[in-house]
Design a protein around this motif. Structure first.
Motif, mmCIF file in Angstrom:
data_model
loop_
_atom_site.group_PDB
_atom_site.id
_atom_site.type_symbol
_atom_site.label_atom_id
_atom_site.label_comp_id
_atom_site.label_asym_id
_atom_site.label_seq_id
_atom_site.Cartn_x
_atom_site.Cartn_y
_atom_site.Cartn_z
ATOM 1 N N SER A 136 0.938 -1.390 -0.172
ATOM 2 C CA SER A 136 -0.147 -0.011 0.117
ATOM 3 C C SER A 136 0.922 1.157 0.006
ATOM 4 O O SER A 136 0.347 2.494 -0.297
ATOM 5 C CB SER A 136 -0.996 -0.031 1.399
ATOM 6 O OG SER A 136 -0.211 -0.260 2.521
ATOM 7 N N GLU A 137 1.931 1.067 0.375
ATOM 8 C CA GLU A 137 2.968 2.133 0.081
ATOM 9 C C GLU A 137 3.746 2.324 -1.154
ATOM 10 O O GLU A 137 3.759 3.670 -1.731
ATOM 11 C CB GLU A 137 4.116 2.329 1.342
ATOM 12 C CG GLU A 137 3.783 2.373 2.711
ATOM 13 C CD GLU A 137 4.984 2.432 3.534
ATOM 14 O OE1 GLU A 137 5.886 2.704 3.036
ATOM 15 O OE2 GLU A 137 4.472 2.258 4.937
ATOM 16 N N LEU A 138 4.002 1.328 -1.857
ATOM 17 C CA LEU A 138 4.146 1.122 -3.158
ATOM 18 C C LEU A 138 3.326 1.724 -4.122
ATOM 19 O O LEU A 138 3.461 2.436 -5.178
ATOM 20 C CB LEU A 138 4.676 -0.313 -3.574
ATOM 21 C CG LEU A 138 5.221 -0.479 -5.005
ATOM 22 C CD1 LEU A 138 6.630 0.293 -5.141
ATOM 23 C CD2 LEU A 138 5.190 -1.917 -5.359
ATOM 24 N N VAL A 139 1.899 1.335 -3.942
ATOM 25 C CA VAL A 139 0.874 1.935 -4.764
ATOM 26 C C VAL A 139 -0.334 2.343 -3.965
ATOM 27 O O VAL A 139 -0.916 1.362 -3.121
ATOM 28 C CB VAL A 139 0.232 0.557 -5.912
ATOM 29 C CG1 VAL A 139 -0.748 1.165 -6.478
ATOM 30 C CG2 VAL A 139 1.388 0.283 -6.855
ATOM 31 N N GLU A 140 -0.319 3.514 -3.801
ATOM 32 C CA GLU A 140 -1.114 4.103 -2.841
ATOM 33 C C GLU A 140 -2.471 3.643 -3.129
ATOM 34 O O GLU A 140 -3.157 3.641 -4.378
ATOM 35 C CB GLU A 140 -1.005 5.653 -2.638
ATOM 36 C CG GLU A 140 -1.778 6.308 -1.812
ATOM 37 C CD GLU A 140 -1.619 7.748 -1.700
ATOM 38 O OE1 GLU A 140 -2.541 8.657 -0.906
ATOM 39 O OE2 GLU A 140 -0.784 8.470 -2.388
ATOM 40 N N GLY A 141 -3.406 3.280 -2.062
ATOM 41 C CA GLY A 141 -4.669 3.068 -2.223
ATOM 42 C C GLY A 141 -4.926 1.437 -2.266
ATOM 43 O O GLY A 141 -5.918 0.796 -2.429
ATOM 44 N N THR A 142 -3.670 0.676 -2.281
ATOM 45 C CA THR A 142 -4.173 -0.779 -2.630
ATOM 46 C C THR A 142 -4.824 -1.391 -1.561
ATOM 47 O O THR A 142 -4.490 -1.278 -0.209
ATOM 48 C CB THR A 142 -2.575 -1.515 -2.637
ATOM 49 O OG1 THR A 142 -1.735 -0.996 -3.871
ATOM 50 C CG2 THR A 142 -2.497 -2.997 -2.973
ATOM 51 N N ARG A 143 -5.780 -2.142 -1.828
ATOM 52 C CA ARG A 143 -6.489 -3.023 -0.925
ATOM 53 C C ARG A 143 -6.418 -4.569 -1.017
ATOM 54 O O ARG A 143 -6.852 -5.242 -0.075
ATOM 55 C CB ARG A 143 -8.014 -2.387 -0.996
ATOM 56 C CG ARG A 143 -8.180 -0.918 -0.807
ATOM 57 C CD ARG A 143 -9.640 -0.597 -1.099
ATOM 58 N NE ARG A 143 -10.639 -1.085 0.100
ATOM 59 C CZ ARG A 143 -11.947 -0.556 0.082
ATOM 60 N NH1 ARG A 143 -12.397 -0.048 -0.943
ATOM 61 N NH2 ARG A 143 -12.658 -1.481 0.996
ATOM 62 N N THR A 144 -6.261 -4.992 -2.425
ATOM 63 C CA THR A 144 -6.065 -6.364 -2.806
ATOM 64 C C THR A 144 -4.922 -6.367 -3.737
ATOM 65 O O THR A 144 -4.748 -5.513 -4.578
ATOM 66 C CB THR A 144 -7.426 -6.773 -3.532
ATOM 67 O OG1 THR A 144 -8.788 -6.345 -2.506
ATOM 68 C CG2 THR A 144 -7.361 -8.220 -3.760
#
Length: 360
Positions: free
Chosen positions: A73-81
């Motif tokens: 979620s830090e690599l791709v902001e907003g990652t949930r799944t």
């Protein structure tokens, strides 16, 4: 199915979407699709310990990017799944262990014989992501294939694709370990799959026993600095003299810890024609490859993972393999032809190889 938006997707819609994603994944050539939560705290601890020991050697990219590698979620902001995928790559009817015993032949890791998997799998993952978009409307996603700070095997085991074996490879009980992994990080609120429930390595340690350079320092712990894949692909300078004999005829990568794994008796040949060996690289003679000029090397390795090593390291690796080969007039002749090659790195390894034949 009409296009929906993320705001009006019901729980039932999301369940159906996940089943569709699995189906679309199979249609695109993936053998399995899984869904993982981005929490990798346990694996982050292991990574930090591994780095602290210096086992990554010159692979500085393993230590860069802060915690992004273990915190999606830090690599791709907003990652949930994270949607995970695996694709078999072992070509049918290709020699493995028998070729390792033919010391005048070149052994190239089986994953590198055909088209570069990065391009093929990233394209398929992007197709899958766009297929999803056709059914959900616009959403956030990024596809990765061994090309960014991602703990691929950790995510794969979190999503039920297998367990991490004693050889640090991901193993599936019905497919072995000869497969590629890829991921789509997305802001879709999809249910995670159950993590793979059990480690099935048991008391087997064949991978540790067979490693030619004793690179394993513990279960699931690989000292990359001793690994043949690292030495022939990642290492830019001279290969340590004490490790050269163990390299044998392996000139790009190593499969030994997979070849002896009992679970790989369940390996299924790939149906992807792009992974078919090119230019007879699955059974080429060391002497033939050593005499390739740079232009021929570039032409015959175009679009393959082998390009990563570059021509100079290609010659370095083959020189070591020739030094480990049986002494014959042809082998000594080609080594002498390269003894004055305009590279200190290549010259050093050629001279070492010649010494092996003189001392023999």
């Amino acid at each position: 199915m009409p296009v929906q938006t993320l705001t009006n997707l019901s729980d039932q819609d999301l369940i159906l979407l996940q089943e569709n994603i699995r189906t679309w994944g199979r249609e695109l050539g993936f053998q399995q699709i899984g869904f993982a939560n981005p929490d990798l705290a346990e694996h982050e601890t292991y990574l930090q310990q591994w780095l602290a020991e210096g086992y990554h050697g010159e692979m500085e990219y393993m230590a860069s990017h802060g915690h992004k590698r273990s915190r999606p979620s830090e690599l791709v902001e907003g990652t949930r799944t994270i949607i995970t995928a695996r694709m078999d790559y072992l070509p049918a009817d290709v020699e493995t262990t028998r070729l390792l015993g033919q010391k005048s032949k070149a052994y190239i890791s089986r994953y590198a014989l055909g088209r570069d998997y990065h391009k093929l799998i990233r394209k398929r993952l992007t197709q899958l992501a766009r297929k999803i978009e056709q059914h959900t409307g616009s959403y956030g996603y990024r596809a990765f294939v061994d090309s960014a700070p991602v703990l691929e095997r950790a995510l794969a085991t979190r999503s039920g694709l297998g367990w991490i074996g004693k050889n640090s490879m991901l193993i599936h009980p019905k497919a072995g370990s000869f497969f590629f992994l890829g991921e789509i990080m997305t802001d879709l609120p999809l249910a995670e799959d159950q993590a793979y429930p059990k480690d099935h390595c048991g008391s087997c340690n064949a991978c540790h026993v067979t490693c030619p350079t004793d690179a394993f320092v513990g279960d699931k712990i690989l000292d990359g600095r001793r690994c043949i894949s690292y030495l022939t692909i990642e290492l830019k300078g001279p290969i340590p003299v004490e490790l050269r004999p163990g390299i044998g005829n392996r000139i790009f990568g190593c499969d030994d810890c997979q070849l002896v794994c009992p679970w790989n008796r369940f390996t299924r040949p790939t149906s992807e024609t792009d992974f078919t060996p090119r230019h007879n690289l699955d059974s080429a003679d060391l002497c033939t490859l050593f005499l390739w000029e740079e232009e021929e090397f570039l032409q015959k390795t175009e679009g393959t993972p082998i390009r990563r090593a570059g021509y100079e390291r290609w010659l370095r690796n083959i020189a070591v393999a020739l030094g480990n080969a049986p002494t014959t007039p042809d082998i000594v002749s080609v080594l002498k032809q390269r003894s004055g090659y305009d590279s200190v790195l290549v010259q050093e390894h050629v001279h070492w190889a010649l010494e092996q034949h003189q001392s023999g």
